[in-house]
Design a protein around this motif. Structure first.
Motif, PDB file in Angstrom:
ATOM      1  N   ALA A   1       0.886  -1.198   0.219  1.00  0.00           N
ATOM      2  CA  ALA A   1      -0.170   0.047   0.166  1.00  0.00           C
ATOM      3  C   ALA A   1       0.731   1.661   0.143  1.00  0.00           C
ATOM      4  O   ALA A   1       1.108   2.391  -0.589  1.00  0.00           O
ATOM      5  CB  ALA A   1      -0.783  -0.277   1.032  1.00  0.00           C
ATOM      6  N   LEU A   2       2.258   1.083   0.759  1.00  0.00           N
ATOM      7  CA  LEU A   2       2.763   2.303   0.959  1.00  0.00           C
ATOM      8  C   LEU A   2       3.314   2.957  -0.188  1.00  0.00           C
ATOM      9  O   LEU A   2       3.309   4.195  -1.181  1.00  0.00           O
ATOM     10  CB  LEU A   2       3.916   2.992   1.444  1.00  0.00           C
ATOM     11  N   VAL A   3       3.938   1.280  -1.318  1.00  0.00           N
ATOM     12  CA  VAL A   3       4.560   1.415  -2.992  1.00  0.00           C
ATOM     13  C   VAL A   3       3.143   2.061  -3.626  1.00  0.00           C
ATOM     14  O   VAL A   3       3.560   3.571  -4.006  1.00  0.00           O
ATOM     15  CB  VAL A   3       5.246   0.449  -2.853  1.00  0.00           C
ATOM     16  N   VAL A   4       2.017   2.283  -3.272  1.00  0.00           N
ATOM     17  CA  VAL A   4       1.506   2.336  -4.866  1.00  0.00           C
ATOM     18  C   VAL A   4       0.839   3.502  -3.634  1.00  0.00           C
ATOM     19  O   VAL A   4       0.625   3.934  -4.756  1.00  0.00           O
ATOM     20  CB  VAL A   4       0.331   1.324  -4.372  1.00  0.00           C
ATOM     21  N   ALA A   5       0.587   3.813  -2.923  1.00  0.00           N
ATOM     22  CA  ALA A   5       0.944   5.754  -2.406  1.00  0.00           C
ATOM     23  C   ALA A   5       2.050   6.582  -2.928  1.00  0.00           C
ATOM     24  O   ALA A   5       1.768   7.428  -3.942  1.00  0.00           O
ATOM     25  CB  ALA A   5       0.496   5.711  -0.857  1.00  0.00           C
ATOM     26  N   LEU A   6       3.053   5.953  -3.143  1.00  0.00           N
ATOM     27  CA  LEU A   6       4.129   6.955  -3.806  1.00  0.00           C
ATOM     28  C   LEU A   6       4.165   6.790  -5.557  1.00  0.00           C
ATOM     29  O   LEU A   6       4.594   7.489  -5.974  1.00  0.00           O
ATOM     30  CB  LEU A   6       5.285   6.229  -3.513  1.00  0.00           C
ATOM     31  N   GLN A   7       3.736   5.563  -6.031  1.00  0.00           N
ATOM     32  CA  GLN A   7       3.382   5.382  -7.337  1.00  0.00           C
ATOM     33  C   GLN A   7       2.313   5.880  -7.722  1.00  0.00           C
ATOM     34  O   GLN A   7       3.266   7.279  -9.006  1.00  0.00           O
ATOM     35  CB  GLN A   7       3.531   3.832  -7.689  1.00  0.00           C
ATOM     36  N   SER A   8       0.861   6.519  -7.339  1.00  0.00           N
ATOM     37  CA  SER A   8      -0.089   6.941  -7.176  1.00  0.00           C
ATOM     38  C   SER A   8       0.664   9.040  -7.810  1.00  0.00           C
ATOM     39  O   SER A   8       0.371   9.956  -8.108  1.00  0.00           O
ATOM     40  CB  SER A   8      -0.849   7.231  -6.293  1.00  0.00           C
ATOM     41  N   ILE A   9       1.396   9.173  -6.167  1.00  0.00           N
ATOM     42  CA  ILE A   9       2.222  11.200  -6.148  1.00  0.00           C
ATOM     43  C   ILE A   9       2.898  11.183  -7.159  1.00  0.00           C
ATOM     44  O   ILE A   9       3.882  11.892  -8.056  1.00  0.00           O
ATOM     45  CB  ILE A   9       2.823  10.679  -4.427  1.00  0.00           C
ATOM     46  N   LEU A  10       4.211  10.009  -7.322  1.00  0.00           N
ATOM     47  CA  LEU A  10       5.003  10.396  -8.403  1.00  0.00           C
ATOM     48  C   LEU A  10       4.441   9.907 -10.130  1.00  0.00           C
ATOM     49  O   LEU A  10       4.828  11.040 -10.585  1.00  0.00           O
ATOM     50  CB  LEU A  10       5.847   9.084  -8.579  1.00  0.00           C
TER      51      LEU A  10
END
Length: 265
Positions: A131-140
């Motif tokens: 979930a944290l990686v997906v959140a980072l992907q979404s922001i990027l």
């Protein structure tokens, strides 16, 4: 006998006399430590970074800037939902399934199961890291989209975040199901094959109105197609309720099967 017991009780040292004073961590502390470890392992893995970061970024920039296909004037608005689908699917499904499969093969999950960390903590830690990686992907990807001319409405961002969260849960449960039931070599081959198939189905968003309605409805029945179509609608400020319901159904089925069939060895 009772006198000796009373004397021993009276001679006991008060708590805190000696340090360190080892004691088991609480569930929240154990979950935080496990999530942090899983996140570090995800970000250190070169293959994972290729799947989770470089491929989605390359697709977003390439499909937006290069004259490939007829995607209309605002190409980035058509491309971004499909690329976000790829990012979520790569991280939550393919990457997680392969990682879990090889953790089982090398005995890492078996050793974790012998610690004080409960079974739910292991699974929740892996899911939290995803979930944290997906959140980072979404922001990027959202930041790159803004640089390429994407101008979403606030309501679209909120709806998109909700759809991404649901899609992450859906693909995470399916990834745990695949990685937790089959041998690592089979998981490696099957996860990549399924990734390519789902990628092709999910790219229905890029075709826009050029596909028959029957094809679009068939694509909506598959998790990647449902996520891409739900994201496309969400980022435009509306809700594709059928796609959302289908994602929820896949998440429920995947969660039930993973909880029953998941093996640590």
């Amino acid at each position: 006998m009772s006198t000796s017991h009373e004397r021993l009780a009276a001679n006991r040292f008060t708590p805190g006399t000696f340090a360190p004073a080892p004691r088991p961590n609480g569930p929240a502390a154990m979950l935080a430590a496990q999530t942090r470890m899983e996140l570090v392992l995800l970000l250190r893995n070169g293959e994972q970074l290729l799947l989770t970061m470089f491929i989605p970024i390359t697709l977003l920039v390439g499909l937006t800037l290069l004259p490939i296909g007829d995607l209309g004037e605002a190409r980035v608005e058509r491309v971004l939902p499909a690329v976000m689908m790829v990012a979520v699917m790569s991280t939550a499904f393919t990457g997680q399934a392969i990682a879990v499969g090889f953790d089982r093969r090398y005995g890492a999950l078996k050793r974790l199961g012998a610690t004080a960390l409960p079974k739910w903590g292991i699974i929740a830690g892996k899911s939290g890291a995803v979930a944290l990686v997906v959140a980072l992907q979404s922001i990027l990807l959202g930041g790159i989209g803004l640089a390429l001319g994407w101008r979403p409405e606030p309501v679209g961002l909120l709806l998109g975040a909700a759809v991404i969260a649901l899609g992450t849960v859906t693909f995470a449960t399916l990834g745990l199901l695949l990685g937790g039931t089959l041998r690592a070599e089979i998981v490696l081959a099957l996860a990549n094959i399924i990734w390519f198939v789902l990628l092709g189905i999910g790219s229905v968003v890029l075709a826009g109105d050029g596909l028959p309605d029957a094809v679009v409805h068939l694509a909506r029945l598959v998790p990647s197609g449902a996520l891409a179509l739900a994201l496309d609608a969400a980022l435009r400020g509306s809700v594709d309720w059928l796609a959302v319901a289908i994602l929820g159904a896949w998440a429920a089925v995947g969660g039930v099967l993973a909880s029953r069939l998941f093996r640590f060895v």
